[in-house]
Write a protein that holds these residues in place. Sequence first.
Motif, PDB file in Angstrom:
ATOM      1  N   HIS A 197      43.104  44.894  41.773  1.00 37.62           N
ATOM      2  CA  HIS A 197      42.778  43.565  41.225  1.00 37.62           C
ATOM      3  C   HIS A 197      42.546  43.701  39.719  1.00 37.62           C
ATOM      4  O   HIS A 197      41.488  44.153  39.291  1.00 37.62           O
ATOM      5  N   HIS A 229      43.585  41.814  35.637  1.00 37.37           N
ATOM      6  CA  HIS A 229      44.164  40.728  34.821  1.00 37.37           C
ATOM      7  C   HIS A 229      44.500  41.308  33.439  1.00 37.37           C
ATOM      8  O   HIS A 229      43.774  41.058  32.477  1.00 37.37           O
ATOM      9  N   LYS A 270      47.879  40.771  37.424  1.00 38.07           N
ATOM     10  CA  LYS A 270      48.069  39.325  37.554  1.00 38.07           C
ATOM     11  C   LYS A 270      48.422  38.701  36.206  1.00 38.07           C
ATOM     12  O   LYS A 270      47.904  39.124  35.164  1.00 38.07           O
ATOM     13  N   HIS A 314      41.048  34.721  45.201  1.00 39.28           N
ATOM     14  CA  HIS A 314      39.728  34.895  44.586  1.00 39.28           C
ATOM     15  C   HIS A 314      38.792  33.926  45.296  1.00 39.28           C
ATOM     16  O   HIS A 314      39.022  32.704  45.231  1.00 39.28           O
ATOM     17  N   HIS A 319      36.363  39.325  45.446  1.00 40.11           N
ATOM     18  CA  HIS A 319      35.027  38.981  44.932  1.00 40.11           C
ATOM     19  C   HIS A 319      34.016  38.981  46.075  1.00 40.11           C
ATOM     20  O   HIS A 319      33.234  39.897  46.202  1.00 40.11           O
ATOM     21  N   ASP A 367      38.839  44.584  38.419  1.00 39.37           N
ATOM     22  CA  ASP A 367      38.875  43.205  37.918  1.00 39.37           C
ATOM     23  C   ASP A 367      39.078  43.185  36.396  1.00 39.37           C
ATOM     24  O   ASP A 367      38.626  42.262  35.715  1.00 39.37           O
TER      25      ASP A 367
END
Length: 430
Positions: free
Chosen positions: A81, A83, A150, A269, A291, A343
């Motif tokens: 996960h 970004h 992502k 999410h 999460h 994350d």
Amino acid sequence: MKKSATILTHASQLLTLRGNVAPRRGSQMADLGIIEDGAVLIENGKITAIGTTDELRPHSKAADEIDCRGKVILPGFVDSHTHPVFAAPRLIDFEKRISGASYEEIATAGGGIRASIRGVREASDEQLAHHVLTALNEMSSHGTTTVEAKSGYGLDLASELKSLEAIKRAAENWPGTVVPTLLGAHTVPPEFREDHDEYVRIVCEEMIPAVCGVPQVRAPHLGANLGNNARRQLASYVDVFCERGAFTPEQCVRILRAAVQHSLKTRVHIGQLTHTALELFAEFHCTSFDHMDHVSNADIAFLSRIDAVATLLPAANYFLGLDAFPPARRLIDAGVAVALATDYNPGTSPTTSMPFVLSVACTHMKMSPAEAITAATINGACALDLQKKKGSLEPGKDADIAIFDAADYREIPYWFGVNRCWQTLFAGRE
Ligand SMILES: [Zn+2]
């Protein structure tokens, strides 16, 4: 013919995570399958044997040797996960939040997610690809070999495509494995503040068809003129941010239905700030729910019955200075398969380090070091549907391997804030 066999020898501990059980649940999460004085034989990028150094030595006469005395060998981390497509750090948020500013005050000062949206829309393809590649290289220097990446800071068709292209370009220049995800539904961009549903329509009808790699035939009479035939698949997954202030459960369901119709896999999410019932998403067979700070007993019962992984992201709680962390113990003790990921993102979790995440998981979520390693390897692989190739060291699997300068695996989460990763191998190569 060029020799392509390598043997890793004399590891203090070889963490195999072997056993064909995936995802790992409950007490299985504490079983690392440790071999002392361990060795791994690698041929043509695949693991062909594991065992003690004495067991493997006779079968490896022609192999290059890497002496791993005083080291721990484990599967490369799977960071399921992240970004990574953004242009700049969010230093206004960081400093303002420390002084107690609200989201609104941060946004007024020019920070918040809007700053990242502006940055991505204005950045060139090269700049974004460079940022992503820099992050991937940092990740692998900390032992990560597989990364989910992502989009989600472009939030219009062109900028989301530019973001996914940047991921693809960076991935082509990085020796590890990258799994791209469309997160067009990260937040509603400012220009659609008055019409959220129109933005959802754009995600469903424009973004998803554009990234799925399947040529579209909107009407049979257009069949002969398929200019889209060469379209590349830019995403494997569609993700949605189901949260108050982001997207409602009903909007998320619309987006996930569009994803499934276009043969894309799904992840969500959920439960970061407020609770949403997971069973609303049962029809999508999501690979992962991420999460999970707020979960009900019904959610836990649901997750313990299905293969979906609960991916916990405690570095975000750490960085936001929160007192509460995702309820890892409740989840693990109830038989939910738990994964850990960074994350990595500019607003709430600017870290590329899985060892740091493991440390936070141990100290703040009371996961044992062994559970944390399982969550960051084989269960992370399950969170990306890659468990047949990644996440454990067993014959037939990809030789994606992290070697730590530590005699005992518990040192990996113990030494926090420093990098003890000694070497990272991708398909057996540095
Ligand atoms: Zn996220």
